[in-house]
Each structure stands twice: as C-alpha cells, then as structure tokens.
Scaffold this motif. Structure first.
Motif, PDB file in Angstrom:
ATOM      1  N   ARG A  76       0.837  -1.197   0.000  1.00  0.00           N
ATOM      2  CA  ARG A  76       0.000   0.000   0.000  1.00  0.00           C
ATOM      3  C   ARG A  76       0.875   1.252   0.000  1.00  0.00           C
ATOM      4  O   ARG A  76       1.866   1.323   0.716  1.00  0.00           O
ATOM      5  N   ARG A  77       0.472   2.212  -0.805  1.00  0.00           N
ATOM      6  CA  ARG A  77       1.203   3.483  -0.866  1.00  0.00           C
ATOM      7  C   ARG A  77       0.456   4.487  -0.004  1.00  0.00           C
ATOM      8  O   ARG A  77      -0.550   5.064  -0.421  1.00  0.00           O
ATOM      9  N   VAL A 211      20.521  14.684  -9.213  1.00  0.00           N
ATOM     10  CA  VAL A 211      19.773  13.464  -8.909  1.00  0.00           C
ATOM     11  C   VAL A 211      18.828  13.767  -7.754  1.00  0.00           C
ATOM     12  O   VAL A 211      19.271  14.189  -6.674  1.00  0.00           O
ATOM     13  N   PHE A 212      17.553  13.568  -7.982  1.00  0.00           N
ATOM     14  CA  PHE A 212      16.530  13.781  -6.959  1.00  0.00           C
ATOM     15  C   PHE A 212      15.877  12.445  -6.657  1.00  0.00           C
ATOM     16  O   PHE A 212      15.296  11.814  -7.548  1.00  0.00           O
ATOM     17  N   VAL A 213      15.990  11.989  -5.411  1.00  0.00           N
ATOM     18  CA  VAL A 213      15.335  10.751  -4.988  1.00  0.00           C
ATOM     19  C   VAL A 213      13.949  11.134  -4.474  1.00  0.00           C
ATOM     20  O   VAL A 213      13.816  11.804  -3.448  1.00  0.00           O
ATOM     21  N   ASN A 214      12.939  10.702  -5.184  1.00  0.00           N
ATOM     22  CA  ASN A 214      11.567  11.125  -4.891  1.00  0.00           C
ATOM     23  C   ASN A 214      10.969  10.238  -3.799  1.00  0.00           C
ATOM     24  O   ASN A 214      10.063   9.430  -4.035  1.00  0.00           O
ATOM     25  N   HIS A 215      11.483  10.423  -2.593  1.00  0.00           N
ATOM     26  CA  HIS A 215      11.032   9.654  -1.434  1.00  0.00           C
ATOM     27  C   HIS A 215      11.192  10.539  -0.209  1.00  0.00           C
ATOM     28  O   HIS A 215      12.308  10.941   0.126  1.00  0.00           O
ATOM     29  N   SER A 239       9.683  -0.001  -3.436  1.00  0.00           N
ATOM     30  CA  SER A 239       9.833   0.766  -4.662  1.00  0.00           C
ATOM     31  C   SER A 239      10.778   1.931  -4.413  1.00  0.00           C
ATOM     32  O   SER A 239      10.831   2.475  -3.306  1.00  0.00           O
ATOM     33  N   LEU A 240      11.527   2.297  -5.424  1.00  0.00           N
ATOM     34  CA  LEU A 240      12.453   3.427  -5.356  1.00  0.00           C
ATOM     35  C   LEU A 240      12.329   4.231  -6.646  1.00  0.00           C
ATOM     36  O   LEU A 240      12.407   3.667  -7.743  1.00  0.00           O
ATOM     37  N   GLU A 241      12.125   5.546  -6.493  1.00  0.00           N
ATOM     38  CA  GLU A 241      12.003   6.415  -7.661  1.00  0.00           C
ATOM     39  C   GLU A 241      13.036   7.527  -7.566  1.00  0.00           C
ATOM     40  O   GLU A 241      13.142   8.198  -6.537  1.00  0.00           O
ATOM     41  N   TYR A 242      13.788   7.709  -8.648  1.00  0.00           N
ATOM     42  CA  TYR A 242      14.739   8.821  -8.682  1.00  0.00           C
ATOM     43  C   TYR A 242      14.697   9.476 -10.052  1.00  0.00           C
ATOM     44  O   TYR A 242      14.295   8.871 -11.052  1.00  0.00           O
ATOM     45  N   ASP A 432      -4.674  11.441   8.200  1.00  0.00           N
ATOM     46  CA  ASP A 432      -4.928  11.015   6.824  1.00  0.00           C
ATOM     47  C   ASP A 432      -4.350   9.645   6.511  1.00  0.00           C
ATOM     48  O   ASP A 432      -4.342   9.219   5.350  1.00  0.00           O
ATOM     49  N   GLY A 433      -3.845   8.947   7.540  1.00  0.00           N
ATOM     50  CA  GLY A 433      -3.302   7.614   7.335  1.00  0.00           C
ATOM     51  C   GLY A 433      -1.899   7.580   6.780  1.00  0.00           C
ATOM     52  O   GLY A 433      -1.429   6.518   6.346  1.00  0.00           O
ATOM     53  N   SER A 434      -1.200   8.682   6.798  1.00  0.00           N
ATOM     54  CA  SER A 434       0.167   8.718   6.262  1.00  0.00           C
ATOM     55  C   SER A 434       1.086   7.741   6.968  1.00  0.00           C
ATOM     56  O   SER A 434       0.910   7.426   8.157  1.00  0.00           O
ATOM     57  N   ASP A 435       2.086   7.279   6.221  1.00  0.00           N
ATOM     58  CA  ASP A 435       3.132   6.425   6.764  1.00  0.00           C
ATOM     59  C   ASP A 435       3.984   7.258   7.726  1.00  0.00           C
ATOM     60  O   ASP A 435       4.571   8.269   7.325  1.00  0.00           O
TER      61      ASP A 435
END
Length: 745
Positions: A76-77, A211-215, A239-242, A432-435
C-alpha cells in the motif's frame, strides 16, 4: 546504508538481488517499462522461484528522466509524497531501434540495450555520458532483521564531485560521506541536519547534472563511500524512484530542479534589513525591547525588524499564542508603538502544544493532535512539559492553527519564526493515514506551508516571509530559512557558511544565520567578524540564546561595524533585490557557491569559505581575530567594492583586514547598482542611483527592480575601449545615474 563487506562479500545477513538481464520491455510514446531478472536466464526453469524487477522510465518535466524500480507492487502506498508542481506530460520521446530503446527529454537521454547485461545509461545532447546504473546499479537487498531495501547506484565520473543534500555542516564536497535523510535537531556541529533534501548536484569536467530521490522518508546515501566509484541511495521500501536532471551547467540543473519542486517566493524588501531579537532565555519586557530599539536609533544603526523569541508567551505554555500578561500587559499598544517607529514585528512559534496551554484541551477535544496507534494523544516532556503535536494532515487542524495565528496578525505581528518541526515521532498514526516514517521528514513542509499560506492571505502576496529552521524538498517555496543553533565561535561561523552553501545547492534561494552564534556569548572579535558576514548574507539577524546580541554589548567598535555594514547592505538593495528576483524566477540562489558562477574553474569547485552574493559580488568572510584571511579570485580584473583597488585573477591572496573590512570584490565586467538610502532596505532605489562600472565592463544592461521584483528601470552602460569613460543611457524620462569606482560609505 552499507550492504557489502568490501568489494567481494556481503555483510552478515544481507542478501543482494541485482537487475541482471532484460526479459521484456513495453514501450509507449513517452515512456517505457522493462522487466529485469536478477540472474541470467538460460533455461525455462530459471524463471521459477526468482524475483523480477519492474523498471519504469518516464519524464516528469523537460530535461528530467525518472526511474522507478519496483520489487513487490502490492504494498500500500500511504503517502505522503513530495508535491511536484512542475510536473508536465508528453515531454519525453521513446525511440526503439532493434534491441536498443531510448527515452529522450530535452538534452537528456536514457538508453537501455535489451540484449546486453543490464545497464541503464544517461547521456547529454551530444551523446556524451552523464552517468549510468550498471551491473549493480538497480537492486534490492534483504537483511537479517527482515527488512527490505530498494537501492540505486549511479556511476561517478573521474573528477566528479557531489554537493547539496540539504543544509549539511559536514565538508562541502560530499564525496566519501555517508548521509542519511532524517530530520534532527542536532545543531550545526554534527552530521545531523535540520533540512534534509534528497537532491544532489554533481559537477565534473564534463558538466553538471542532478539526482533527486523522490522519497520523503529516510534515504540513505553512500557517496563514494561503500563503492568509491558510485553514489548509492537506498530506502526501506518495495519501490524506489529517482530523477536524473540535465545540465549542462549547475544553474541549469537548479533551474530544472526548482521548476519541478517549486520556486521560492520573493521575500518582501523590508525583510532584507537588519533583524534584532530579544534572544532566547534572556529577561525582557517592553522596557527592555524599547531600550534596544532606542539604543539602535541613538547609535544610528538602521533596524528593520524586531523579533520576540519564545518567552513572549508564558513558561510551560508553548504554544498558546497568547502574550504573557504579566510581562506584556498591553501587546497591541506595544506593537503599535514599535510600528510607529517603522519596524516590522516577528514572533516565535512552533507546532507543539504544551499540556498547560489552554489550547491543549481545545485541540485534544477536536482531534487536532497526533495520536498513538492505540488512540492516545502522543506526548512527551522533551522541550515542553506534556508536549503534543498538531496534526497538519487534518485540514481542520491546519485551519484551527491559522485562526490562532491570525489573532496575532490582527494585533500587528507581520511574520513568524517557525521554529522546530524536526522531532517528529514515528510511533504514531496520522489523521490522513500517512506512513509515519515518510511523515517524519515531510511534517515540516506541512507546518511551514500552513503558516506561509496564512501570511499570503492576510498580508498579501509579496509580503509573506518566515524565519524557518526545518525543511525538506519543496520547502524552498516558503522562505526564509536560517541555519539553526550554532556555537559562538569562528569554527561555528565557518560551519554555518558550509551549511548555507550546501542548502543553496539544494534549491533554496534565501538563507540566514544567527549573527554572533546562538549558544554561548561570542568574543567581541567573533561578533564583529560575524557582523560583516551576516550583513552580507541573504537575510541578517542578531540573535542569541542566553545573552543579548545588541552591538554595544560588544564594544564601541562593534557598533561601528554594525552601522557600516547595515548601511552598505541598504545601498546594495537595487542589486540584491534583482538577484532575489532571479531566485524567484529561475531558482538560482542569492548566496551562491563559487562553482555556481565559475563551474569551469577547478579551484572554484571546492571553495567553502567564500561565496558570490548574487552574480557579481564576491564575499570572503574573515574567520580570525587578527584579520588574516586567505581567498581566491577567478580569472579577470576584480574591483574591491570598498577601496576601488583592482586585482588580477586567477590568484590566491592572503591579506589582513580590520574589523571594518573584508575581501569584497565586484566581478570583472560587471556594473553594480548602488542606492543612496542607507537608512532602510525598502526605499526608493532609483533616487540618486550610482552605477559602479568595473574596468572590463564594455556593454552591460543594468535592470533595477521595483519592490515586487519587476523591472522598474533599465540602463545601458557602454564604454569605448579607447576613450575609457563609461556612457549610461537611461530610460526615457529619467536622468542618468552617476558612475563610480568604489562605494563611499
């Protein structure tokens, strides 16, 4: 986080899975998705009992290519996620030629050879390599404690240097460092940081990229540390997004990064003047405040903002947003009296509600405070007794918080020092249920955004300004930020500058620090040197912890230094506000590391004890009592602003300066506009304007902004190479300003 044990082995309990070969690829017009096995598949049976990595390549904006690697997609995200206001669609173009597939966005291309061992390469418009995720560059790791980490590893070229990653007080060049993105209230003398930004700027002889790590959660960096030829970043996730961000210059990288994550608002012109505070734990009341303001006026030191720190509220009640009636029985009258003297007013706040505060029960009953998983309100006694935390993921809590601050604005307060926002618990549940792990760093963004939005609504666009300590990616939209709690020493002064330069390469346009240092009481020599540095910074504030920071506490010479450099900053406002407008419009910071203006000069790439203030003014603060200073001038004829002396670069210089001076040079070929009003930062910059014309300035356009940052007047300066004299062409209806060779204070 390190996973390997040297080059050959893994650490105990760690199992590595690397993308090894492409098994399939799906292409659309503007993106492609590859599925990579973690081992060579030689027969059908090799596809069983083995993971498959999904690698999506896309372009969220021109000149930016995103890579999202996923192991198990069913997690779940929960959020939060960085807001990316500059996201665009249809900016990428996919081409396929046999086994080769490419995605191009602006000058940047990502390339994957589906028939070769896994390697995702990035190249510029001329086909030159930028970086690559090679044999071990796309991976996940499992550890003995059951954790699952996604990792990316990008190659570092020969001579490539890495910068940024937020406001970091460790060495300016990040090569060889281990850096964790995790907000902490750690002061300025450790590896911890108040402002963690998972964006790095890379510069090599071949050019620049980012380089931007979108996390928003904890991103762990190994920068030439675990593998000396690579920068590795990892997250405990599935998952990892950059994003790889094109150059070719560092300014181009910042322009693209800030277009994606948000450009800074333009602070009001008055905020660039001198701020004076009560200090933190000192004793003060209206009489004390008035004595400070009177003392500045009597000594002819211009003052723009007065700030009330924590104890404007009652002890044990932070925050209740109510003036302590025993100390300030008439706050509206007091603020009115201060404002009659031309001052703006700032007050200290934080997002915590102490149990003794009247607001605690109100917020608790309404459900505005962060709760533990069992439903209890999260509390502790660190900082304030029984302290709870406002849950800004609840829109009603944000509106409630704004309503309390609006009362202060109605009383006459102009801006807020939004302190703290780093000590955010993870053993909680959010409205809001955020991690909780992702929210730890991101909370500061919600906090500062809430306050900034109120100021924009109540004071108007262009009048909103904060004095914020914590931030993450995107936080540059809500200036100004200051460097946090530093010691009162030359060493702390230098580490503060390193942090500010690091932050500026992380997309932040405006930055300040506590002149004289926060903790302890500075030696007069430290204070005087810090005054010159502080008043040649984006924003300038006199603030301390247990002792006052009024200049006369440090001797008559300190008064003279404060007066001299405050007046100088006011004269520089036509120039500084133009540079501030550039930060708003193009994402280029006001305080600039030398490499930003001179990326082709190898010496400039490592300099962390000097900087450019805007594009044309070099500042080298003095970090010694005796005035000894060593600094570097790039190529060209530089003009000392205070003396008119011309010095030829490139050259290293060692000099001794009195407290009323420091190395302060105008760039070769520049024309520096100087106002005439030394008494305030927001005066009429066109009245009796002076243009300082350097020897190499032959044809220069000078734009003077108005108080909204828009052009108010444009002058053309030309110099005949043989005649030598400069000619100024003013706009229609205006007289030409006078020209000069140095500033007369």
């Amino acid at each position: 986080m390190k996973f390997t044990d040297g080059f050959w082995l893994m650490r105990d309990g760690v199992q590595a899975s690397y993308a090894t070969e492409v098994r399939s690829v799906r292409a659309d017009a503007d993106r492609f998705t590859a599925h990579a096995a973690i081992k060579r598949v030689e027969r059908r049976g090799d596809t069983l009992n083995s993971p498959l990595l999904t690698v999506d390549c896309f372009s969220p904006a021109e000149g930016v290519i995103g890579v999202r690697t996923t192991h198990l997609a069913g997690k779940r995200r929960l959020g939060p996620d960085f807001a990316l206001p500059g996201t665009d669609t249809g900016v990428g173009e996919v081409r396929r030629d046999g086994d080769l597939i490419e995605l191009t966005s602006g000058p940047l291309t990502a390339r994957l050879d589906t028939a070769a061992p896994w390697e995702l390469t990035f190249s510029d418009a001329d086909g030159h390599p930028v970086t690559s995720a090679g044999r071990k560059g796309t991976a996940f790791f499992t550890t003995g404690d059951g954790a699952h980490h996604m990792a990316g590893r990008l190659a570092l070229g020969v001579g490539e240097q890495v910068y940024g990653l937020g406001e970091r007080f460790t060495p300016f060049v990040k090569n060889g460092q281990v850096v964790d993105m995790w907000q902490a209230d750690g002061g300025t003398s450790s590896e911890q940081a108040y402002k963690n930004v998972p964006f790095s700027l890379h510069l090599s002889p071949a050019g620049a990229y980012g380089v931007f790590v979108n996390h928003p959660g904890k991103v762990s960096y190994e920068i030439g540390s675990e593998s000396v030829g690579h920068m590795q970043f990892s997250v405990e996730d599935q998952s990892l997004e950059y994003y790889v961000i094109a150059g070719p210059t560092p300014k181009d990288v910042l322009r693209r990064y800030t277009a994606l994550t948000g450009r800074p608002a333009l602070p009001p012109a008055w905020s660039f003047g001198l701020w004076l505070t009560t200090s933190f734990t000192t004793q003060y009341d209206e009489e004390t405040v008035t004595s400070f303001v009177d003392g500045m006026a009597e000594r002819d030191i211009p003052l723009s903002v007065f700030h009330f720190d924590c104890f404007w509220m009652r002890e044990y009640e932070w925050s209740n947003f109510t003036w302590d009636p025993d100390v300030f029985p008439d706050p509206e009258g007091m603020l009115a009296r201060l404002k009659e003297r031309g001052l703006k007013i700032s007050v200290w706040i934080n997002p915590y509600i102490a149990q003794k505060s009247d607001l605690f029960d109100e917020a608790a009953a309404a459900g505005y405070l962060v709760k533990r998983p069992n439903g209890d309100i999260w509390q502790w006694d660190l900082w304030q007794a029984g302290m709870a935390l406002v849950d800004f993921t609840n829109p009603e809590a944000g509106a409630w918080f704004k309503s309390k601050l609006k009362v202060l604005l109605d009383q006459g307060v102009d801006c807020f020092k939004t302190d703290f926002g780093e000590r955010i618990p993870t053993d909680v549940r959010w409205h809001d249920g955020s991690d909780p792990e992702r929210m730890h760093n991101y909370y500061t963004h919600l906090y500062n955004r809430t306050v900034f939005e109120l100021l924009e609504k109540e004071r108007g666009t262009g009048e909103a300004v904060l004095f914020a300590r914590s931030a993450t990616a995107g936080g540059q939209q809500y200036p100004v930020h200051w460097g946090g709690d530093c010691w009162s020493s030359f060493g702390a002064m230098a580490e503060s500058l390193r942090g500010g330069l690091s932050l500026s390469l992380s997309g932040f346009g405006f930055w300040s620090h506590d002149i004289g240092g926060f903790e302890g009481t500075p030696d007069p020599d430290v204070f005087k040197r810090w005054l010159a540095f502080g008043l040649l910074s984006s924003h300038s504030r006199l603030h301390g912890s247990s002792s006052y920071r009024v200049p006369w506490e440090f001797g008559d010479e300190a008064v003279d230094v404060a007066r001299r450099f405050t007046r100088l900053k006011h004269r520089l406002m036509p120039y500084l506000y133009g540079a501030a407008a550039e930060a708003q419009q193009a994402g280029v910071p006001l305080m600039r590391p030398m490499l930003l203006e001179f990326p082709g000069d190898p010496t400039a790439r490592v300099l962390d004890r000097q900087y450019m203030l805007g594009p044309d003014l070099l500042v080298a603060p003095v970090f010694t009592a005796d005035g000894d200073v060593e600094y570097y001038l790039p190529e060209g004829t530089w003009t000392h602003l205070l003396t008119g002396e011309h010095v030829q670069g490139p050259a290293w210089r060692r000099e001794t300066h009195g407290f009323d001076s420091l190395p302060l040079y105008v760039r070769p070929g520049a024309v520096l506009p100087l106002g005439s009003d030394t008494g305030r930062p927001d005066g009429d910059w066109l009245e009796d304007l002076t243009l300082l014309v350097t020897p190499d300035a032959h044809q220069v356009t000078v734009t003077i902004p108005d108080h909204s940052g828009r052009p108010a007047a444009v002058y053309e300066v030309t110099r005949d190479a043989t005649a030598g004299a400069a000619t100024v062409t003013p706009p229609s209806g205006r007289e030409a300003p006078r020209t000069a060779g140095s500033v007369d204070l």
